[in-house]
Design a protein around this motif. Structure first.
Motif, PDB file in Angstrom:
ATOM      1  N   TYR A  54      57.927  65.025  21.629  1.00 16.85           N
ATOM      2  CA  TYR A  54      56.725  65.824  21.903  1.00 16.85           C
ATOM      3  C   TYR A  54      56.932  66.544  23.238  1.00 16.85           C
ATOM      4  N   PRO A  55      57.739  67.618  23.210  1.00 14.70           N
ATOM      5  CA  PRO A  55      58.155  68.256  24.468  1.00 14.70           C
ATOM      6  C   PRO A  55      57.057  69.129  25.089  1.00 14.70           C
ATOM      7  N   THR A  56      55.968  68.496  25.439  1.00 19.64           N
ATOM      8  CA  THR A  56      54.945  69.214  26.180  1.00 19.64           C
ATOM      9  C   THR A  56      55.308  69.224  27.653  1.00 19.64           C
ATOM     10  N   PRO A  57      54.766  70.170  28.421  1.00 20.89           N
ATOM     11  CA  PRO A  57      55.063  70.174  29.864  1.00 20.89           C
ATOM     12  C   PRO A  57      54.709  68.857  30.543  1.00 20.89           C
ATOM     13  N   GLU A  58      53.627  68.220  30.107  1.00 21.68           N
ATOM     14  CA  GLU A  58      53.231  66.958  30.712  1.00 21.68           C
ATOM     15  C   GLU A  58      54.251  65.857  30.439  1.00 21.68           C
ATOM     16  N   ASN A  59      54.706  65.760  29.174  1.00 20.29           N
ATOM     17  CA  ASN A  59      55.665  64.710  28.819  1.00 20.29           C
ATOM     18  C   ASN A  59      57.012  64.923  29.497  1.00 20.29           C
ATOM     19  N   VAL A  60      57.492  66.153  29.515  1.00 17.26           N
ATOM     20  CA  VAL A  60      58.775  66.435  30.157  1.00 17.26           C
ATOM     21  C   VAL A  60      58.688  66.185  31.657  1.00 17.26           C
ATOM     22  N   THR A  61      57.602  66.595  32.276  1.00 20.48           N
ATOM     23  CA  THR A  61      57.436  66.376  33.714  1.00 20.48           C
ATOM     24  C   THR A  61      57.376  64.884  34.051  1.00 20.48           C
ATOM     25  N   ALA A  62      56.658  64.125  33.226  1.00 16.93           N
ATOM     26  CA  ALA A  62      56.567  62.679  33.465  1.00 16.93           C
ATOM     27  C   ALA A  62      57.936  62.026  33.383  1.00 16.93           C
ATOM     28  N   TYR A  63      58.742  62.453  32.403  1.00 14.38           N
ATOM     29  CA  TYR A  63      60.082  61.875  32.262  1.00 14.38           C
ATOM     30  C   TYR A  63      60.963  62.242  33.451  1.00 14.38           C
ATOM     31  N   ILE A  64      60.910  63.508  33.885  1.00 17.99           N
ATOM     32  CA  ILE A  64      61.751  63.939  34.997  1.00 17.99           C
ATOM     33  C   ILE A  64      61.365  63.205  36.275  1.00 17.99           C
ATOM     34  N   ARG A  65      60.081  63.041  36.526  1.00 16.69           N
ATOM     35  CA  ARG A  65      59.641  62.354  37.735  1.00 16.69           C
ATOM     36  C   ARG A  65      60.080  60.892  37.740  1.00 16.69           C
ATOM     37  N   PHE A  66      59.913  60.227  36.602  1.00 13.99           N
ATOM     38  CA  PHE A  66      60.286  58.813  36.542  1.00 13.99           C
ATOM     39  C   PHE A  66      61.796  58.653  36.654  1.00 13.99           C
ATOM     40  N   GLN A  67      62.546  59.554  36.005  1.00 10.33           N
ATOM     41  CA  GLN A  67      64.008  59.490  36.104  1.00 10.33           C
ATOM     42  C   GLN A  67      64.464  59.722  37.540  1.00 10.33           C
ATOM     43  N   ARG A  68      63.837  60.651  38.226  1.00  4.89           N
ATOM     44  CA  ARG A  68      64.196  60.929  39.613  1.00  4.89           C
ATOM     45  C   ARG A  68      63.923  59.708  40.491  1.00  4.89           C
ATOM     46  N   ALA A  69      62.819  59.025  40.227  1.00 11.24           N
ATOM     47  CA  ALA A  69      62.520  57.818  41.004  1.00 11.24           C
ATOM     48  C   ALA A  69      63.593  56.752  40.805  1.00 11.24           C
ATOM     49  N   GLN A  70      64.090  56.621  39.588  1.00 10.14           N
ATOM     50  CA  GLN A  70      65.131  55.618  39.332  1.00 10.14           C
ATOM     51  C   GLN A  70      66.467  56.056  39.923  1.00 10.14           C
ATOM     52  N   LEU A  71      66.735  57.364  39.955  1.00 11.01           N
ATOM     53  CA  LEU A  71      67.953  57.840  40.613  1.00 11.01           C
ATOM     54  C   LEU A  71      67.896  57.560  42.107  1.00 11.01           C
ATOM     55  N   ASP A  72      66.737  57.727  42.703  1.00 15.97           N
ATOM     56  CA  ASP A  72      66.595  57.401  44.126  1.00 15.97           C
ATOM     57  C   ASP A  72      66.822  55.904  44.349  1.00 15.97           C
ATOM     58  N   ARG A  73      66.309  55.086  43.443  1.00 18.20           N
ATOM     59  CA  ARG A  73      66.508  53.637  43.571  1.00 18.20           C
ATOM     60  C   ARG A  73      67.990  53.289  43.445  1.00 18.20           C
ATOM     61  N   ALA A  74      68.696  53.928  42.502  1.00 21.76           N
ATOM     62  CA  ALA A  74      70.124  53.665  42.337  1.00 21.76           C
ATOM     63  C   ALA A  74      70.915  54.131  43.561  1.00 21.76           C
ATOM     64  N   SER A  75      70.512  55.262  44.154  1.00 25.05           N
ATOM     65  CA  SER A  75      71.198  55.748  45.355  1.00 25.05           C
ATOM     66  C   SER A  75      71.008  54.785  46.516  1.00 25.05           C
ATOM     67  N   LEU A  76      69.799  54.244  46.633  1.00 21.62           N
ATOM     68  CA  LEU A  76      69.552  53.262  47.682  1.00 21.62           C
ATOM     69  C   LEU A  76      70.415  52.018  47.482  1.00 21.62           C
ATOM     70  N   PHE A  77      70.508  51.555  46.242  1.00 19.69           N
ATOM     71  CA  PHE A  77      71.356  50.388  45.947  1.00 19.69           C
ATOM     72  C   PHE A  77      72.805  50.671  46.313  1.00 19.69           C
ATOM     73  N   SER A  78      73.306  51.848  45.956  1.00 18.17           N
ATOM     74  CA  SER A  78      74.696  52.191  46.253  1.00 18.17           C
ATOM     75  C   SER A  78      74.936  52.254  47.758  1.00 18.17           C
ATOM     76  N   ASP A  79      73.972  52.796  48.498  1.00 20.12           N
ATOM     77  CA  ASP A  79      74.126  52.896  49.950  1.00 20.12           C
ATOM     78  C   ASP A  79      74.149  51.513  50.585  1.00 20.12           C
ATOM     79  N   VAL A  80      73.244  50.633  50.173  1.00 26.61           N
ATOM     80  CA  VAL A  80      73.206  49.277  50.731  1.00 26.61           C
ATOM     81  C   VAL A  80      74.472  48.515  50.351  1.00 26.61           C
ATOM     82  N   TRP A  81      74.953  48.718  49.116  1.00 28.92           N
ATOM     83  CA  TRP A  81      76.207  48.100  48.659  1.00 28.92           C
ATOM     84  C   TRP A  81      77.345  48.473  49.605  1.00 28.92           C
ATOM     85  N   GLN A  82      77.487  49.794  49.880  1.00 25.54           N
ATOM     86  CA  GLN A  82      78.580  50.255  50.715  1.00 25.54           C
ATOM     87  C   GLN A  82      78.474  49.697  52.124  1.00 25.54           C
TER      88      GLN A  82
END
Length: 276
Positions: free
Chosen positions: A98-126
């Motif tokens: 259901y590619p409405t602007p609301e659904n696509v935006t919600a997915y992009i925002r949540f994915q970006r939040a998880q990418l930030d979390r993964a980047s933080l994990f990688s930085d702390v790991w290093q």
């Protein structure tokens, strides 16, 4: 017989019935008299003497134990991560179906939040690896250009020292075939390595054909099955340990001189798992 004389005879059954009726009443009265001392004692101590607050006339009821509140179920980190993964998949599926602007935006925002979390994990790991040498695998196997060059030089020196002493204990079996094209490439490599380190090579022809690099070859007579080698595959190389009296297969096919020496070095001087 006169009327007055017959009355007592008639009254006997009535008297018997009356006595029978009185027996239960007497038993009840007797029980009451037995209970009366206890009741009178309670009345004496509780009502007349007024002994005070610390004397109980009536046995107190046991106090109810307080009900322990059940602690809330703790969510584990694994469950929390599974929930994040499930929500990400759900948002992605909803955005695709259901590619409405609301659904696509919600997915992009949540994915970006998880990418930030993964980047933080990688930085702390290093940072953790930098600050704890026990966690830094690059100290054992460097990846930087300068450190890697130094490690390779030290490794080559150690390998050459092992190869220089190899002929004191080990010999080499080389299985080839005249019709094998790979053997034409591998034979001069085996010859050069053997000559450099003075290793005795016993060349075995699997089809009876000669080899110009090993003119003193022998024809195979069941050596490969006894050494546990795969039949029919040439070229094949096997180290023979003269002390332990056992074969050590090195490999099949074409190997470079460096690869051949590295395999011999590892198989003769390093236990499994100690070089990684």
């Amino acid at each position: 017989m006169t009327r007055r004389q017959s009355l007592p005879m008639l009254a006997l059954p009535v008297l018997a019935m009356g006595l029978a009726a009185l027996l239960p009443v007497r038993a009840v009265a007797q029980e009451a008299r037995q209970a009366e001392p206890a009741a009178s004692a309670d009345s004496l101590y509780c009502e007349q003497r007024r002994l005070g607050y610390w004397f109980y006339c009536v046995r107190p009821l046991p106090a109810e134990e307080p009900q322990m509140a059940q602690p809330p179920a703790q969510v584990t980190a694994t469950q929390e991560l599974d929930a994040v993964t499930g929500e990400l998949r759900e948002l992605k599926a909803r955005a695709i179906l259901y590619p409405t602007p609301e659904n696509v935006t919600a997915y992009i925002r949540f994915q970006r939040a998880q990418l930030d979390r993964a980047s933080l994990f990688s930085d702390v790991w290093q940072r953790a690896i930098w600050q704890d040498p026990e966690l830094d695998y690059t100290l054992e196997r460097p990846v930087g250009a300068l450190a890697k060059k130094q490690w390779q030089d030290a490794r080559a020196a150690d390998r050459d020292a092992v190869m220089a002493r190899l002929s004191e204990r080990y010999g080499l079996f080389y299985f080839f075939a005249q019709t094998c094209g790979a053997c034409e490439v591998m034979s001069p490599i085996v010859r050069s390595v053997a000559d450099r380190w003075h290793i005795t090579v016993r060349a075995i022809s699997t089809d009876g054909g000669p080899s110009r690099h090993f003119p003193d070859y022998k024809v195979e007579s069941g050596q490969r099955p006894r050494m546990g080698l795969e039949p029919g595959i040439t070229p094949a190389l096997v180290l023979w340990d003269s002390v332990a009296r056992r074969p050590i297969p090195i490999g099949y096919g074409v190997l470079s001189a460096d690869e051949l020496q590295d395999r011999i070095y590892l198989l003769t001087s390093k236990e499994a798992g100690h070089d990684y």
